[in-house]
Design an enzyme around this catalytic site. Structure first.
Site, PDB file in Angstrom:
ATOM      1  N   LYS A 193       0.803  -1.142   0.046  1.00  0.00           N
ATOM      2  CA  LYS A 193      -0.006  -0.014  -0.118  1.00  0.00           C
ATOM      3  C   LYS A 193       1.045   1.382   0.177  1.00  0.00           C
ATOM      4  O   LYS A 193       0.784   1.967  -0.909  1.00  0.00           O
ATOM      5  CB  LYS A 193      -0.992  -0.007   1.168  1.00  0.00           C
ATOM      6  CG  LYS A 193      -1.774   1.233   1.409  1.00  0.00           C
ATOM      7  CD  LYS A 193      -2.562   1.351   2.551  1.00  0.00           C
ATOM      8  CE  LYS A 193      -3.207   2.722   2.457  1.00  0.00           C
ATOM      9  NZ  LYS A 193      -4.156   2.946   3.948  1.00  0.00           N
ATOM     10  N   GLU A 199      10.778  -4.215   3.938  1.00  0.00           N
ATOM     11  CA  GLU A 199      11.177  -5.823   3.626  1.00  0.00           C
ATOM     12  C   GLU A 199      10.944  -5.910   2.036  1.00  0.00           C
ATOM     13  O   GLU A 199      11.392  -6.459   1.400  1.00  0.00           O
ATOM     14  CB  GLU A 199      10.300  -6.725   4.517  1.00  0.00           C
ATOM     15  CG  GLU A 199      10.705  -6.438   5.978  1.00  0.00           C
ATOM     16  CD  GLU A 199       9.851  -5.650   6.855  1.00  0.00           C
ATOM     17  OE1 GLU A 199       9.684  -4.482   6.193  1.00  0.00           O
ATOM     18  OE2 GLU A 199       9.609  -6.005   7.944  1.00  0.00           O
ATOM     19  N   GLY A 252      -4.448  -1.198   5.144  1.00  0.00           N
ATOM     20  CA  GLY A 252      -3.501  -2.255   4.776  1.00  0.00           C
ATOM     21  C   GLY A 252      -3.839  -3.497   4.929  1.00  0.00           C
ATOM     22  O   GLY A 252      -4.134  -4.446   4.134  1.00  0.00           O
ATOM     23  N   ARG A 253      -4.786  -3.830   6.223  1.00  0.00           N
ATOM     24  CA  ARG A 253      -5.211  -5.101   6.467  1.00  0.00           C
ATOM     25  C   ARG A 253      -6.745  -5.463   5.922  1.00  0.00           C
ATOM     26  O   ARG A 253      -7.051  -6.467   6.330  1.00  0.00           O
ATOM     27  CB  ARG A 253      -5.053  -5.071   8.033  1.00  0.00           C
ATOM     28  CG  ARG A 253      -6.081  -4.083   8.798  1.00  0.00           C
ATOM     29  CD  ARG A 253      -5.750  -4.517  10.298  1.00  0.00           C
ATOM     30  NE  ARG A 253      -6.201  -3.120  11.104  1.00  0.00           N
ATOM     31  CZ  ARG A 253      -5.559  -2.194  11.382  1.00  0.00           C
ATOM     32  NH1 ARG A 253      -4.446  -1.895  10.612  1.00  0.00           N
ATOM     33  NH2 ARG A 253      -5.915  -1.239  12.099  1.00  0.00           N
ATOM     34  N   GLU A 338      -4.175  -5.785  15.105  1.00  0.00           N
ATOM     35  CA  GLU A 338      -3.633  -4.493  14.618  1.00  0.00           C
ATOM     36  C   GLU A 338      -4.904  -3.282  14.728  1.00  0.00           C
ATOM     37  O   GLU A 338      -4.639  -2.510  15.229  1.00  0.00           O
ATOM     38  CB  GLU A 338      -3.414  -4.563  12.983  1.00  0.00           C
ATOM     39  CG  GLU A 338      -1.995  -4.053  12.815  1.00  0.00           C
ATOM     40  CD  GLU A 338      -1.490  -4.010  11.427  1.00  0.00           C
ATOM     41  OE1 GLU A 338      -0.275  -4.276  11.276  1.00  0.00           O
ATOM     42  OE2 GLU A 338      -2.285  -4.063  10.509  1.00  0.00           O
ATOM     43  N   HIS A 369      -3.585 -31.833  19.201  1.00  0.00           N
ATOM     44  CA  HIS A 369      -2.509 -32.321  19.475  1.00  0.00           C
ATOM     45  C   HIS A 369      -1.212 -31.366  19.749  1.00  0.00           C
ATOM     46  O   HIS A 369       0.119 -31.675  19.982  1.00  0.00           O
ATOM     47  CB  HIS A 369      -1.816 -33.511  18.626  1.00  0.00           C
ATOM     48  CG  HIS A 369      -2.659 -34.366  18.288  1.00  0.00           C
ATOM     49  ND1 HIS A 369      -2.901 -35.669  18.871  1.00  0.00           N
ATOM     50  CD2 HIS A 369      -3.675 -34.229  17.391  1.00  0.00           C
ATOM     51  CE1 HIS A 369      -4.043 -36.306  18.433  1.00  0.00           C
ATOM     52  NE2 HIS A 369      -4.671 -35.889  17.493  1.00  0.00           N
ATOM     53  N   LYS A 497       9.890   0.126  13.682  1.00  0.00           N
ATOM     54  CA  LYS A 497      10.600   0.444  12.396  1.00  0.00           C
ATOM     55  C   LYS A 497      11.492   1.649  12.366  1.00  0.00           C
ATOM     56  O   LYS A 497      12.638   1.526  11.943  1.00  0.00           O
ATOM     57  CB  LYS A 497       9.162   1.106  11.560  1.00  0.00           C
ATOM     58  CG  LYS A 497       8.347  -0.006  11.071  1.00  0.00           C
ATOM     59  CD  LYS A 497       7.376   0.374   9.973  1.00  0.00           C
ATOM     60  CE  LYS A 497       6.197  -0.547   9.694  1.00  0.00           C
ATOM     61  NZ  LYS A 497       5.149   0.266   8.823  1.00  0.00           N
TER      62      LYS A 497
END
Ligand code: F6P
Length: 539
Positions: A193, A199, A252-253, A338, A369, A497
């Site tokens: 976005k 990254e 963004g999400r 978030e 498990h 960041k």
């Protein structure tokens, strides 16, 4: 965006948001919640957009229901919901709308319709030409999880285009991402976005170098960008025709619903993306129109508030009884955590009650498990959202019956538990002496009384998955409204960041014998020296 829509709907008020514990409606709600029973004989199933949501295993009473309605009214729920759905500036700390619902409308505003058509044309062109055997999708967080989820859900038996995902800055991620791929046959999709995420840009550079390294003179011809900052993508070198923009008013999400879906469309088909949009839109309509008592996201939100802020459960477990939905857990972790990981309300005051739970989980039966011991007998426990499909899409019906049996059994065990008396009664007749049996029986008690939801899709289809995701979005919105927080910002990710940038600068200074520009704590300073690039230091 449609400016007129934003102007008609004022910025959601900030300073007149009362602190929740000061509200009389909150006092009534908490009192009713403490009295409400977890009644094993009550059946309470709601439906929305093809989903059945069984909330029987949640504390409930007519008084709690009425108190929930009063609380929502005090928080001006109807006005807030209209603001969200009509593109008001609901994200007040970033001065934006959160209008992801617009992306899912069958007849959206013009600019959305234009971009949707452009994207479809691009995908259909590549499909017709059978171009690109591989997609390298580079993006992180909201620019990653939704595409992984859609591909996992609908491409689990393999797709003709192989799709790889690279998110992490860890060099092993890009190394594994490109390993064995033919660079001549690979389309790189950079999804970001902001188009500033470190990254993503670093991984994109590696991918472009890899293509260039294969002797391809103009690697950017094989690069697509999806972003709300098309200008930066253009400066990065992506050809204009291959930039698919979206808008600042898409958080963004929530970006799965935007052109970020291009990789999913290329991998599992544009009809999958269209189906998900349709299912999400159906849930939006349900949220907009269903009465509060039958409104699934609203009821889930109120139950979640009881569990978190009244009963003090610190986490929410997702047990997903469909292994195709492996990525649903991280997708919803980002969406929930978030959005609701906030301690300050819209007025800038402490919220005053615990807010968003930690969200965690795994597909069942693996989950059983792995962590079910803790869920059944641990001191804290957690509410569980069980998610299952009535029908499977494979040819082994017995597997599906067994899977569903596990799901129902775990849920019932959490609800009903097993008392000391029951355990002792089962031991009767054994030869064990009574003090030993007493002692052992205590280890076999299940407290029970642990709340859960069972969310059933008839089948896993793009439509039902879209509806499921939108249901969680709206649940989160309602919870944020009651808590009085902004679910659309994420300031909490910024400090890390900026410290990362600072540390990289400090390493530059230290590598020429200068001290770090800012003081660090003792441990960080120690590791800065130990990890100093090229220092040869050993720890
Ligand atoms: O983690 C913070 C965040 O901003 C998320 O909200 C977002 O999904 C992710 O980073 C990636 O951001 P972008 O799409 O701008 O690269």
């Amino acid at each position: 965006m449609d400016q007129s829509a934003t102007q008609q709907n004022p910025i959601v008020r900030t300073e007149d948001v009362p602190v929740l514990p000061d509200m009389p409606e909150w006092a009534s709600f908490t009192a009713a919640a403490r009295q409400a029973e977890l009644d094993a004989d009550r059946l309470r199933i709601l439906t929305a957009a093809s989903l059945q949501v069984d909330m029987s295993a949640q504390p409930w009473s007519p008084q709690l229901s009425a108190a929930g309605i009063a609380l929502l009214q005090a928080r001006q729920f109807e006005q807030a919901r209209a603001g969200l759905l009509e593109g008001a500036t609901v994200n007040c700390t970033e001065h934006r709308a959160a209008w992801h619902t617009m992306l899912r409308k069958p007849a959206p505003i013009e600019e959305v319709a234009i971009e949707r058509a452009r994207l479809l044309d691009f995908v259909q062109r590549l499909d017709t030409e059978r171009r690109y055997r591989n997609i390298l999708h580079i993006g992180i967080g909201g620019s990653d999880w939704g595409v992984r989820l859609a591909v996992g859900a609908f491409g689990y038996t393999g797709v003709w285009r192989e799709i790889r995902f690279v998110a992490n800055i860890d060099g092993h991620a890009i190394e594994g991402g490109i390993a064995g791929l033919d660079p001549h046959q690979t389309l790189v999709v950079i999804a970001s976005k902001s188009f500033t995420t470190a990254e993503t840009l670093e991984n994109a550079r590696r991918a472009i170098e890899w293509i260039r390294g294969a002797g391809i003179a103009n690697p950017m011809q094989q690069v697509v960008a999806v972003t709300a900052r098309p200008r930066i993508a253009l400066e990065f070198g992506v050809p204009k025709a291959q930039i698919f923009p979206f808008w600042d008013w898409v958080g963004g999400r929530f970006s799965l619903w935007s052109s970020v879906g291009v990789s999913a469309a290329l991998a599992v088909g544009d009809e999958v993306v269209a189906g998900m949009l349709a299912g999400a839109n159906a849930m939006d309509e349900h949220f907009r129109t269903a009465p509060i008592e039958q409104n699934v996201p609203v009821q889930l939100a109120l139950a979640g508030i009881v569990n978190r802020s009244v009963l003090q459960y610190a986490s929410l477990n997702l047990s997903v009884y469909d292994s195709r939905l492996f990525y649903l857990v991280p997708y919803l972790q980002q969406l929930e955590m978030e959005s609701l990981g906030k301690s300050v309300n819209l007025a800038g005051q402490p919220v005053g009650v615990p807010t968003g739970p930690a969200v965690w989980g795994m597909p069942g039966t693996d989950a059983q498990h792995t962590f079910y011991q803790w869920l059944h007998q641990g001191t804290d426990g957690a509410p569980v959202d069980f998610i299952a499909c009535r029908h499977a899409d494979h040819n082994w019906p017995d597997h599906h019956q067994q899977l569903l049996a596990h799901c129902l059994a775990q849920r019932e065990a959490l609800l009903r538990g097993k008392s000391y008396e029951q355990v002792r009664a089962e031991m009767r007749g054994s030869n064990e002496d009574s003090s030993y049996s007493d002692w052992l029986a205590r280890h076999k008690v299940y407290p029970g009384g642990r709340p859960s939801n069972l969310i059933v899709m008839q089948r896993l289809t793009p439509y039902s998955l879209g509806a499921l995701l939108a249901m969680y979005e709206h649940k989160i919105f309602v919870q944020a409204l009651v808590w009085g927080i902004n679910p659309f910002d994420q300031w909490g990710v910024e400090l890390g960041k900026s410290l990362t940038k600072q540390i990289r600068k400090d390493w530059q200074s230290m590598s020429v014998g200068e001290p770090p520009a800012v003081p660090h704590d003792a441990s960080t300073q120690y590791w800065l020296e130990a990890f100093l690039p090229g220092s040869g230091n050993t720890v």
